[in-house]
Write an enzyme that holds these catalytic residues in place. Structure first.
Site, PDB file in Angstrom:
ATOM      1  N   GLY A  74     -11.381   9.616  19.832  1.00 16.79           N
ATOM      2  CA  GLY A  74     -10.141  10.652  20.264  1.00 16.79           C
ATOM      3  C   GLY A  74      -9.485  11.013  18.781  1.00 16.79           C
ATOM      4  N   SER A 201     -11.396  10.693  24.832  1.00 15.35           N
ATOM      5  CA  SER A 201     -11.821   9.484  24.132  1.00 15.35           C
ATOM      6  C   SER A 201     -12.286   8.697  25.314  1.00 15.35           C
ATOM      7  CB  SER A 201     -10.903   8.905  23.468  1.00 15.35           C
ATOM      8  OG  SER A 201     -11.262   7.507  23.137  1.00 15.35           O
ATOM      9  N   THR A 239     -26.009  10.075  12.811  1.00 14.49           N
ATOM     10  CA  THR A 239     -26.760   9.893  13.726  1.00 14.49           C
ATOM     11  C   THR A 239     -26.289   9.745  14.999  1.00 14.49           C
ATOM     12  OG1 THR A 239     -28.310   8.958  12.151  1.00 14.49           O
ATOM     13  CG2 THR A 239     -28.915   8.176  14.400  1.00 14.49           C
ATOM     14  N   CYS A 327      -0.853   1.626  19.072  1.00 19.12           N
ATOM     15  CA  CYS A 327      -1.279   1.826  17.380  1.00 19.12           C
ATOM     16  C   CYS A 327       0.206   1.381  16.880  1.00 19.12           C
ATOM     17  CB  CYS A 327      -1.675   3.305  17.326  1.00 19.12           C
ATOM     18  SG  CYS A 327      -3.265   3.866  18.112  1.00 19.12           S
TER      19      CYS A 327
HETATM   20  N1  PLP Z   1      -4.404  10.703  21.722  1.00 23.36           N
HETATM   21  C1  PLP Z   1      -3.698   9.816  22.883  1.00 23.36           C
HETATM   22  C2  PLP Z   1      -2.815  10.509  23.571  1.00 23.36           C
HETATM   23  C3  PLP Z   1      -4.179   8.345  22.689  1.00 23.36           C
HETATM   24  O1  PLP Z   1      -3.491   7.823  23.565  1.00 23.36           O
HETATM   25  C4  PLP Z   1      -5.019   7.859  22.009  1.00 23.36           C
HETATM   26  C5  PLP Z   1      -5.383   6.347  21.991  1.00 23.36           C
HETATM   27  O2  PLP Z   1      -4.438   5.520  22.256  1.00 23.36           O
HETATM   28  C6  PLP Z   1      -5.567   8.509  20.976  1.00 23.36           C
HETATM   29  C7  PLP Z   1      -5.335   9.932  21.004  1.00 23.36           C
HETATM   30  C8  PLP Z   1      -6.737   8.182  19.925  1.00 23.36           C
HETATM   31  O3  PLP Z   1      -7.755   7.942  20.773  1.00 23.36           O
HETATM   32  P1  PLP Z   1      -8.914   6.869  19.873  1.00 23.36           P
HETATM   33  O4  PLP Z   1      -8.428   5.541  20.229  1.00 23.36           O
HETATM   34  O5  PLP Z   1     -10.397   7.189  20.702  1.00 23.36           O
HETATM   35  O6  PLP Z   1      -8.934   7.305  18.543  1.00 23.36           O
END
Ligand code: PLP
Length: 401
Positions: A74, A201, A239, A327
């Protein structure tokens, strides 16, 4: 020895990989492991499965398969969406986003600010909602892109993306939405939404981590972020990750098959959890109380409790939840989402997010509620840091006093 049962209330962080999804990817890890760009059969026979996967994920969001680019996650999709809008309109140097975006958007915008772009971070109110009049006022002749999430990962609060997109369309401004939290929970139709770009994602919908997609509406100018080979029609070099692409497609089919009835059941279970929390735990409040939100998420502030300590105690009971987005877990800073909603640092630090899933059962909620009131009471009683440390030590959780 079998592992103890987990009580998982953190599906906004990630989801388990569905058994059907594992099965879908296995052939591409074992017999069909070639490179799709190779001219011989071991490779070129993989082009068909990739294109079929593209059709499956396109069907999840009501798009044409030609509008889908597979990415690594994502975060990559979001970075690509925003930078593509900037690089294809070099005369426009302004971005509009919100103060409550996921770090994938927030930190991408911050990095672009350092490179001289201007960013407007729209505020939200106590319920996490945007002021659409203020949004309209923020748009400028040099606004290259509006990037606003559909569903907030911490609170579940939904933004009115169709209304926002309609305003952008009138003004000739590209609109990207981070829809990462929505599959299987909301019906996604890119045409009804009216967005130009949209990010997803796989790991939020029972697919593996490390594969995402970017939808780019036909006719939208595009510039790749990952520059390399001619893969993905030149939209993303590298790839193709065929096993994960096949897995994503299967996960998309599963998400598409989720019925309205299942969504209602999910919301009812979440509501039941909330009702029990409010009935059994005094001084607990829901963040984003008045806003429309995802059916699976609740964000609760337990006054006087350190969320990190609560999470540690719950972990000892095999209960998993989150104190904000995954995160930011481990960092001491209060959540930027909650502080943008007007919570003070202590209120933000006392907040736990419970995010349920179709796998969550009544029994899981009952187990959580058989422990949560006691654990919260224990932490509240531990008035001094020393008493808190004793309580944690008694449960063999290591803490620095
Ligand atoms: N956007 C939102 C709202 C998310 O909750 C997350 C993941 O926690 C992401 C983006 C990022 O996705 P990815 O973990 O695949 O990079």
């Amino acid at each position: 020895m079998t592992a103890p049962k987990s009580y998982y209330f953190d599906s906004n962080a990630t989801t388990s990989v569905a058994p059907e999804v594992v099965q879908a990817m296995l052939p591409y890890l074992t017999e069909q492991w070639g490179n799709p760009s190779s001219p011989y059969r071991l490779g070129k026979t993989l082009v068909g499965p990739i294109e079929r996967a593209r059709e499956s994920v396109a069907a999840l969001i009501g798009a044409d398969s030609a509008e889908i680019t597979f990415t690594s996650c994502g975060t990559e999709s979001i970075n690509t969406a925003i930078t593509s809008c900037l690089y294809t309109q070099p005369e426009k140097r302004h971005i509009v986003t919100t103060a409550v975006e996921h770090s994938a958007t927030k930190n991408c915008c911050a990095a672009l600010e350092e490179r001289g772009y201007e960013v407007t971070y729209l505020p939200v109110n106590r319920d996490g909602s945007l002021d659409l009049a203020l949004f309209e006022q923020s748009l400028r002749a040099d606004t290259a892109v509006v990037s606003i999430m559909w569903a907030n990962n911490e609170t579940g609060v939904l933004f009115p993306i169709a209304k926002i997109a309609a305003i952008c369309r009138q003004r000739g401004i590209f609109i990207h939405t981070d829809a990462v939290q929505t599959p299987g929970k909301l019906k996604i139709d890119v045409n009804a939404l009216g967005v130009d770009l949209l990010s997803l994602s796989a790991h939020k919908l029972h697919g593996p981590k490390g594969v995402g997609l970017l939808y780019v509406r036909k006719g939208t100018p595009f510039q790749a972020l990952i520059i390399g080979g001619h893969q993905e029609e030149g939209n993303r070099g590298g790839t193709e990750n065929v096993p994960y692409i096949a897995a994503f497609a299967r996960a998309a089919e599963l998400a598409r098959a989720v019925t309205d009835e299942s969504k209602q059941k999910l919301a009812a279970l979440r509501d039941k959890l909330e009702a029990e929390i409010f009935a059994k735990i005094p001084n607990s409040t829901r963040n984003g109380a008045q806003s429309p939100r995802l059916p699976n998420t609740t964000s609760i502030a337990f006054a006087g409790v350190e969320a990190e300590a609560l999470l540690m105690l719950l972990d000892q009971l095999n209960i998993y939840a989150s104190s904000g987005s995954a995160c930011t877990t481990g960092s001491v800073a209060p959540s930027h989402v909650l502080t943008a909603m007007g919570l003070n640092a202590a209120e933000a630090r006392s907040t736990i997010r419970f995010s349920l899933d179709y796998e969550t059962t009544e029994a899981d909620v009952a187990y959580l509620m058989s422990h949560l009131p006691g654990v919260v009471a224990e932490l509240r009683a531990a008035a001094s840091p020393r008493a808190l440390a004793r309580a944690l030590k008694a449960r063999s959780v290591a803490v620095a006093v």
